[in-house]
Enzyme design. Structure first.
Site, mmCIF file in Angstrom:
data_model
loop_
_atom_site.group_PDB
_atom_site.id
_atom_site.type_symbol
_atom_site.label_atom_id
_atom_site.label_comp_id
_atom_site.label_asym_id
_atom_site.label_seq_id
_atom_site.Cartn_x
_atom_site.Cartn_y
_atom_site.Cartn_z
ATOM 1 C CG ASP A 265 -2.196 0.863 0.893
ATOM 2 O OD1 ASP A 265 -2.137 1.687 -0.035
ATOM 3 O OD2 ASP A 265 -3.214 0.720 1.601
HETATM 4 C C1 BGC Z 1 -4.995 3.225 0.074
HETATM 5 C C2 BGC Z 1 -5.229 2.171 -0.989
HETATM 6 C C3 BGC Z 1 -5.074 2.749 -2.360
HETATM 7 C C4 BGC Z 1 -3.714 3.402 -2.476
HETATM 8 C C5 BGC Z 1 -3.421 3.968 -3.847
HETATM 9 C C6 BGC Z 1 -3.735 4.015 -0.172
HETATM 10 O O1 BGC Z 1 -3.638 5.093 0.675
HETATM 11 O O2 BGC Z 1 -4.957 2.610 1.334
HETATM 12 O O3 BGC Z 1 -6.516 1.612 -0.823
HETATM 13 O O4 BGC Z 1 -5.263 1.763 -3.327
HETATM 14 O O5 BGC Z 1 -3.628 4.433 -1.517
HETATM 15 O O6 BGC Z 1 -4.151 5.083 -4.121
#
Ligand code: BGC
Length: 717
Positions: A265
């Site tokens: 993530d």
């Molecule tokens: C979130 C994810 C997301 C990623 C990319 C993160 O902060 O937890 O769910 O896919 O950002 O945007």
């Protein structure tokens, strides 16, 4: 067909490591937009060379934009390796569908699949290759803002929706179908169990709980062929998921045989330092890559440091090669070496995005996702009734919810627009208050409008930013001004229909008792206003059922239907009144249970018939129940089958959803609904973590929500 091994052989070590890095769109030459930025933009030691060699892009959109980035990249990348474009297309690209929690309440897997197909189509023609969806985290705590992104509290329902969404995004054959995108299931694992509902917080649970409740939906997505997995921010058994060897290599790679790409993530690799399990960025990168995290999102722990570890012998180059192989294989599977622009098509973008058909699908799903919580014979409204439409959501298109970054509120149909198109009378519309603040004369104007109306529709809720990522709350009531608005309107004495727009189950004290009807619309998406008007004027019937319990108050959380039995259950025949598991000031159960939702018609359940009372290991148990629509209009009913394992080797949930069917009935129609159970459906994790069933007694319940309490028992031999 590209020879990937050969290509890897041609890459320098640093080129390979950079291939493992994902950067947001603004880093790239030729990028037009910044995309959705959710995490902090870290202080990154990113050089031009790292960008030239990067493997993938986060958050870019638009065919022209993506083609321009890809073209410039291919001109600069020594070996001509195309970029992968990944974005969060969670519940629609520009045609926004209801939030996933609402989609869960539809219990309609076909419509969910179709919404993912449309989201894939709109994003594929806009140049996107991979979506960071489905998000399948099981949730029990509505304080956590991200409950908005998942389909709810049940492992089976979540698993079925996970599969449906993967089918919708990827289709039968994502390789040859350029109108689909690869799916990335997230957030692996257990992110939905953040302590206290506070985002990014610790997760602490037993291995059994993890396997029994939390892992099935990720596994289901992978069984459906999901191409990627995103690791979560949280710790699991003390180790952050992104560096969690037993979870990533043990469960995901070895046990489940997943050979696709794992991405961290946003910034999660570097966060290993803040977690206190890595001393610096290099150490963080080393731990994450060793645990099997292939792509590092938005930090430079890989690109700046892994080379040194390989050179000094602390990291085998094979680990890097394996990760690169998985990424290049995905590029190959998506046909990017032959056609680096894949489905990107400016002309199609114009033609299909927000098309009438897409809007119609969004409307249909919004109709089925909306849950009627209360109706004191006030709904449906008649179009001759004079309506006063009051509240901050009365004429507000900001009903798309989180993760709708490409959706525009200007494209959505507001309640006012839709109600005006139906009503034969003039519809007065007053804001009354804003979401968080009182406004001058707001209540007076609202009361005056109410006085002149036959019925008052109050459209209230949370701001979309009050849920979603980093949207945790301890007070999950409506903001005070809106509660006061409802109270003031109640004094006028006209019937009140409250329509709720929110991203989580709310504490509805102050709403329920002051309203004659309550409609839970969630954030219903682009066609939300239209769908709600269709429902409240009776052009459509309600069929949504809660996929997450609505608590009485935040003090009860977590409250969910499939909890374990306790030694002193409340209400047991020999229970003493005080010394039982209970609150002194609140019921144990939720205000509205899992599976609950009203309709304009009524359904009568007949006696449940079992084909046998003794189920043997290889046989089937057929369960039939006659269900009749006893009302005057057609409707759909979600017929739910729960099972209780009466005695287990370890404590078992009081009830578990095992099957359901959403069935349509004409007025007066009776149908026999049939389910089949086998021994496989009765397995669970034992004390030694073996997954098997036990002979013994089970009870089957069939009904219209999880409170169904009269069941039929059978024995497993
Ligand atoms: C979130 C994810 C997301 C990623 C990319 C993160 O902060 O937890 O769910 O896919 O950002 O945007």
């Amino acid at each position: 067909m590209k020879n990937i091994q050969h290509l890897i052989g041609e890459m320098t070590l640093q080129e390979k490591i950079d291939q493992l890095t994902q950067l947001a769109a603004p880093f790239f030459k030729g990028a037009e937009d910044a995309g959705a930025i959710t995490g902090p933009m870290m202080n990154m030691e990113i050089e031009d060379d790292n960008i030239r060699n990067a493997g993938s892009v986060l958050g870019a959109s638009g065919a022209r934009n993506i083609k321009s980035i890809q073209k410039k990249h291919l001109a600069e990348n020594r070996l001509g390796i195309p970029l992968l474009f990944m974005s969060d297309v969670v519940h629609g690209y520009k045609t926004i569908f209801p939030i996933p929690l609402a989609i869960g309440c539809s219990w309609n897997l076909e419509l969910a699949e179709d919404s993912a197909r449309i989201a894939a189509l709109e994003s594929a023609v806009s140049g996107i290759h991979v979506t960071f969806a489905p998000m399948v985290d099981l949730v029990r705590d509505p304080r956590w803002g991200r409950v908005t992104e998942t389909t709810g509290e049940d492992p089976l329902l979540n698993s079925l929706f996970a599969k449906a969404q993967v089918r919708g995004f990827q289709g039968e054959d994502v390789t040859n179908d350029v109108k689909r995108v690869a799916a990335c299931v997230k957030h692996f694992a257990g992110y939905g169990a953040a302590e206290g509902g506070r985002d990014y917080n610790t997760v602490n649970m037993s291995d059994r709980q993890l396997h029994e409740f939390y892992l099935p939906a990720y596994k289901a997505a992978l069984d459906q062929g999901c191409k990627m997995v995103m690791s979560s921010f949280n710790i699991i058994d003390g180790i952050p998921a992104t560096a969690n060897h037993p979870l990533m290599r043990g469960v995901l790679r070895d046990q489940w045989q997943f050979d696709g790409v794992v991405i961290s993530d946003w910034g999660a690799v570097k966060e290993l330092i803040a977690h206190g399990v890595a001393v610096d960025k290099g150490d963080a990168g080393l731990k994450a890559v060793l645990a099997g995290t292939d792509i590092e999102m938005m930090t430079d722990c890989y690109s700046s440091y892994l080379k040194e570890y390989v050179e000094n012998g602390m990291l085998s180059e094979t680990v890097i090669d394996e990760a690169v192989f998985r990424i290049l294989k995905l590029k190959e599977e998506l046909g990017l070496f032959e056609n680096p622009y894949r489905g990107a098509d400016e002309q199609l973008e114009k033609e299909i995005i927000l098309s009438g058909q897409h809007r119609a699908s969004a409307r249909e799903l919004a109709v089925e996702s909306t849950v009627l919580l209360k109706n004191e014979q006030i709904l449906p409204l008649d179009c001759t009734q004079k309506v006063a439409l009051i509240g901050p959501y009365a004429d507000n298109g900001n009903i798309l919810g989180q993760w709708s970054w490409l959706g525009s509120k200007d494209d959505s149909v507001t309640m006012l627009q839709a109600i005006r198109s139906k009503s034969e009378n003039e519809v007065s519309c007053i804001e009354g208050c804003s979401i968080q603040e009182k406004i001058e004369n707001g209540f007076e104007d609202a009361q005056q409008a109410a006085t002149q109306a036959d019925v008052v529709i109050v459209a209230v809720g949370e701001d979309p930013l009050m849920s979603g990522e980093a949207g945790s709350r301890t007070n999950i009531k409506l903001p005070e001004p809106q509660l006061s608005l409802i109270k003031e309107l109640k004094k006028i004495g006209k019937p009140i229909v409250t329509v709720l727009f929110n991203g989580r189950p709310l504490d509805l004290r102050g709403v329920i008792e002051n309203s004659d009807a309550v409609v839970e619309a969630w954030f219903p998406g682009t066609e939300g206003g239209q769908a709600i008007a269709d429902l409240i004027f009776g052009d459509e019937n309600f069929s949504g059922k809660l996929s997450m319990s609505i608590p009485h108050s935040a003090g009860q959380i977590p409250v969910y239907y499939n909890h374990y039995s306790t030694g002193r259950p409340k209400g047991a025949p020999d229970a003493q009144e005080r010394y039982v598991s209970q609150y002194l000031d609140s019921p144990n159960g939720p205000l509205f249970p899992f599976g609950y939702g009203l309709s304009y018609t009524s359904f009568q359940y007949g006696d449940v018939q079992l084909s046998t009372n003794v189920l043997t290991q290889d046989a089937e148990l057929k369960i039939t129940v006659p269900v009749k629509n006893t009302g005057a209009i057609a409707g759909k009913e979600v017929v739910q089958l729960y099972v209780q394992d009466v005695f287990g080797e370890v404590v078992r949930p009081v009830k578990e959803l095992k099957e359901f069917q959403k069935v349509e009935f004409h007025s007066g129609e009776e149908k026999e609904v049939t389910f089949v159970l086998t021994e496989k459906d009765l397995r669970y994790y034992h004390s030694d973590m073996t997954y098997k069933s036990d002979p013994g007694e089970f009870i089957v319940y069939v009904g219209s929500n999880s409170l169904v309490d009269s069941g039929e028992s059978f024995t497993l031999k």
